[in-house]
Design a protein around this motif. Structure first.
Motif, PDB file in Angstrom:
ATOM      1  N   MET A   1       0.842  -1.169   0.000  1.00 50.74           N
ATOM      2  CA  MET A   1       0.000   0.000   0.000  1.00 50.74           C
ATOM      3  C   MET A   1       0.884   1.229   0.000  1.00 50.74           C
ATOM      4  N   LYS A   2       0.490   2.167  -0.819  1.00 48.41           N
ATOM      5  CA  LYS A   2       1.266   3.379  -0.985  1.00 48.41           C
ATOM      6  C   LYS A   2       0.982   4.351   0.152  1.00 48.41           C
ATOM      7  N   LYS A   3       2.005   4.925   0.722  1.00 51.32           N
ATOM      8  CA  LYS A   3       1.864   5.883   1.811  1.00 51.32           C
ATOM      9  C   LYS A   3       1.537   7.247   1.216  1.00 51.32           C
ATOM     10  N   MET A   4       0.489   7.904   1.784  1.00 49.97           N
ATOM     11  CA  MET A   4       0.070   9.201   1.264  1.00 49.97           C
ATOM     12  C   MET A   4       0.731  10.313   2.063  1.00 49.97           C
ATOM     13  N   LYS A   5       0.992  11.398   1.377  1.00 46.64           N
ATOM     14  CA  LYS A   5       1.640  12.542   2.001  1.00 46.64           C
ATOM     15  C   LYS A   5       0.787  13.778   1.744  1.00 46.64           C
ATOM     16  N   ILE A   6       0.602  14.603   2.767  1.00 42.73           N
ATOM     17  CA  ILE A   6      -0.151  15.849   2.616  1.00 42.73           C
ATOM     18  C   ILE A   6       0.782  16.863   1.970  1.00 42.73           C
ATOM     19  N   VAL A   7       0.381  17.306   0.782  1.00 40.42           N
ATOM     20  CA  VAL A   7       1.212  18.234   0.024  1.00 40.42           C
ATOM     21  C   VAL A   7       0.932  19.674   0.447  1.00 40.42           C
ATOM     22  N   PHE A  12      -5.678  21.010   3.106  1.00 35.40           N
ATOM     23  CA  PHE A  12      -6.099  19.853   3.896  1.00 35.40           C
ATOM     24  C   PHE A  12      -6.908  20.297   5.119  1.00 35.40           C
TER      25      PHE A  12
END
Length: 104
Positions: A1-7, A12
Motif C-alpha cells: 500500500m502506498k503511503k500518502m503525504k499531505i502536500v 487539507f
C-alpha cells in the motif's frame, strides 16, 4: 500500500473544517426531521359525531379555527389528514358517523 503525504497543509485543514461543518449540520438537522416524524405517534384523538349538513370541508374549517393542532395548516391538508386518519376513501359522510380528530 502506498503511503500518502499531505502536500498542501492549508487545503487539507480547510477541507477538514468543511467536512466537519457538514457533519455537524447533518447531526443538528437530522434529529429534528426524525422528531417531527415520530411526534405524530404521540398525538391524541378526539371523536366527533357527524351532524346533519356537516361536510369534511366544514369540519376541517371548524378544526382549523378551533383546534391548536391545525393552526397554520391549509384546509386541504386538514381534509386529507382527516380522510387518512379515518380511512375514508371519499368525502361522503353519514349523519352520526364517528370521526377521529387529532388534538394536542
Amino acid at each position: 500500500m502506498k503511503k500518502m503525504k499531505i502536500v498542501n497543509m492549508r487545503k487539507f485543514v480547510r477541507s477538514m473544517f468543511i467536512l466537519l461543518g457538514i457533519l455537524i449540520a447533518i447531526i443538528l438537522f437530522f434529529p429534528k426531521a426524525t422528531l417531527s416524524h415520530n411526534e405524530k405517534e404521540y398525538i391524541s384523538y378526539e371523536t366527533i359525531s357527524v351532524a346533519k349538513g356537516d361536510t369534511l370541508w366544514s369540519i376541517a374549517n371548524y378544526q382549523q379555527k378551533n383546534n391548536p393542532y391545525y393552526t397554520e395548516k391549509d384546509i386541504r391538508d386538514i381534509i386529507s389528514e382527516l380522510k387518512k386518519v379515518n380511512q375514508l376513501t371519499n368525502t361522503n359522510l353519514q349523519v352520526g358517523q364517528a370521526l377521529k380528530v387529532p388534538v394536542l
